[in-house]
Design an enzyme around this catalytic site. Structure first.
Site, PDB file in Angstrom:
ATOM      1  N   GLU A  80      -5.023  -8.697   0.826  1.00 26.35           N
ATOM      2  CA  GLU A  80      -5.779  -8.446   1.919  1.00 26.35           C
ATOM      3  C   GLU A  80      -7.328  -8.088   1.689  1.00 26.35           C
ATOM      4  OE1 GLU A  80      -4.389  -5.059   4.457  1.00 26.35           O
ATOM      5  OE2 GLU A  80      -2.234  -5.580   4.100  1.00 26.35           O
ATOM      6  N   GLU A  93       0.790  -1.133  -0.128  1.00 26.14           N
ATOM      7  CA  GLU A  93      -0.023   0.044  -0.045  1.00 26.14           C
ATOM      8  C   GLU A  93       0.844   1.267  -0.158  1.00 26.14           C
ATOM      9  OE1 GLU A  93      -3.056  -0.142   2.984  1.00 26.14           O
ATOM     10  OE2 GLU A  93      -4.022  -1.651   2.160  1.00 26.14           O
TER      11      GLU A  93
END
Ligand code: BG6
Length: 485
Positions: free
Chosen positions: A382, A170
């Site tokens: 995720e 991220e």
């Protein structure tokens, strides 16, 4: 798309679960580990919920064998975890810490012993503090060489046992929260010029690490994990449709186009040039980014929620609205960029206690977009629900809401596969409960409950939640149980 007969999940599909070093390990000063930016940041008053730290986290550093045994019992096919750079290089570069190498070698071997495929994230936000002190961490281009040196060390030591590599977790989130909203280290506010430059350094680090992996003979899968929040236009008013378009360029394609194509989106770059925020590229950078884009073999997606886009007037909301870190529903404020877009609530969807929209279809949307735009295989690195869980007197945890969340997302994922998306893996976030960065330990994500609250000193014992048994059955049936009546 028209309904078709279910194809199910492919054979060999990697049913997984994930974690990150700072959020689970603890042992923050053990066996030669160096301090990190997070070890420093959490000590600044007011930065995290009830001043929680990852000093002991959920003690995975000492309990990894127990945790991996629980994964094996569940039937997990892949375990995604991150390596703490400061355990390998306590100073970020220079001398290797053999005890750090030994720790991760043990984890990898333990996984392999149980036929669990290790999936390694090279950087999940914990940066050696020494590099911040030396040159401002990601703010300096010097970090590219240090990151590549660190990544090459991992390829050298673990390359024969690890087939799945995630370069950065991220990048869009750690840079936004670090340089725009001051919520993550280094806690800078509205530093847009630096924000885009930092991102360029991170892109170069990613690209050079990908190329180094191939040059070293790596034949495994490699890519970055992107926090993908897909968007829907509020309505068909063209001004709102353009707001969605601008949002996508600035918030999604800015990252995914570089990973997938090796170039920045044109309209976003033109806008940033006008504002004076465009990053400085050195000669040869574009070529390196393009070369690396040809070498990645998947797009990693962390998916939690979708958003709505509406035109935002010049005197409209800013990106700096309050974030809900307490679990008090409704406390998050609307955000946006004046003159471009804002993200109002979606009246069709429910939200979590932390005001995150729950949208299983959004996961399918992500897969479809990536498939058409980049033609890449996908790793869902995720997906999960942060919730308040309660351990009953009989030590059971009835998290039916989490089961419902995961089930609906997986059903949409199966549809995406049916519709032509090549999905390699799906990792729930997370395996055990862990530290939720700004939200303390009360925002639980795990399939395994860990006995600890915000204060230190609890037993840290592990308990299987109902979702643990449910996911075990999903894995055993390769997804078929999702469709049981
Ligand atoms: C992702 C991160 O942003 O989402 C994880 O990769 C994080 O590290 C997860 O824990 C959930 O976010 P949060 O803020 O609820 O912990």
């Amino acid at each position: 798309m028209e309904e078709r007969e279910r194809t199910g999940f492919p054979e060999g599909f990697l049913w997984g679960s994930a974690s990150a070093s700072y959020q689970v390990e603890g042992g923050y000063q053990e066996d030669g580990k160096g301090m990190t930016n997070w070890d420093t940041f959490v000590r600044i008053p007011g930065k995290t919920y009830k001043a929680t730290t990852g000093d002991t986290a959920v003690d995975h550093y000492h309990r990894y064998k127990e945790d991996i045994a629980l994964m094996a019992e569940m039937g997990l096919k892949t375990y995604r975890f991150s390596i703490a750079w400061a355990r390998i290089y306590p100073q970020g570069n220079g001398q290797i810490n053999e005890k750090g190498i030994a720790f991760y070698r043990d984890i990898i071997e333990e996984c392999r012993k149980h036929q669990i495929e290790p999936m390694v994230t090279i950087f999940h936000w914990d940066l050696p503090q020494a590099l911040v002190d030396a040159y401002g961490g990601w703010e300096s281009r010097e970090i590219v060489d240090d990151y590549v040196n660190y990544a090459k060390t991992l390829f050298q030591y673990f390359g024969d046992k690890v087939k799945y590599w995630i370069t950065l977790n991220e990048q869009n989130i750690f840079t936004s929260l670090g340089w725009l909203t001051a919520q993550h280290p280094p806690g800078k506010f509205d530093d847009q010029k630096t924000f885009y430059q930092v991102n360029h350094h991170a892109f170069m680090a990613h690209a050079k690490a990908v190329l180094a992996y191939r040059e070293m003979g790596g034949t495994g899968e490699i890519g970055a994990s992107f926090a993908y929040t897909p968007s829907y236009a509020l309505d068909c008013n063209p001004i709102n449709v353009m707001a969605k378009r601008d949002y996508d360029e600035l918030k999604n394609f800015w990252w995914m186009d570089v990973y997938g194509y090796g170039r920045y989106p044109k309209a976003a770059m033109a806008y940033l040039k006008k504002k004076g925020f465009a990053p400085h590229l050195e000669e040869g950078d574009e070529e390196i980014l393009k070369k690396a884009a040809k070498e990645i073999t998947f797009m990693g997606v962390n998916y939690y929620q979708s958003c709505v886009c509406e035109y935002n007037p010049l005197d409209g909301v800013t990106p700096y609205g309050t974030m809900n870190t307490t679990g008090v529903k409704g406390s998050a404020q609307e955000v946006g960029i004046p003159g471009i877009y804002k993200n109002p609530a979606n009246p069709y969807l429910m939200t979590t206690d932390w005001d995150w929209t729950i949208d299983p279809v959004g996961l399918r949307f992500c897969c479809r977009e990536i498939t058409s735009r980049y033609g890449l295989p996908i790793v869902i690195s995720e997906n999960g629900l942060g919730a308040f869980d309660k351990k009953e007197e009989d030590d059971k945890i009835h998290d039916d809401y989490r089961i419902c969340y995961l089930k609906e997302h997986l059903k949409e994922l199966e549809k995406a596969i049916e519709e032509g998306c090549d999905v390699l893996a799906y990792c729930t976030w997370s395996f055990t409960d862990l530290l939720s960065w700004l939200n303390g330990y009360q925002k639980r994500y795990g399939l395994i409950y860990v006995d600890r609250e915000e204060e230190e000193g609890a037993s840290m014992n592990r308990y299987k939640k109902d979702s643990y048994y449910w996911y075990q059955e999903v894995i055993r049936t390769n997804g078929a149980s999702l469709f049981d009546k």
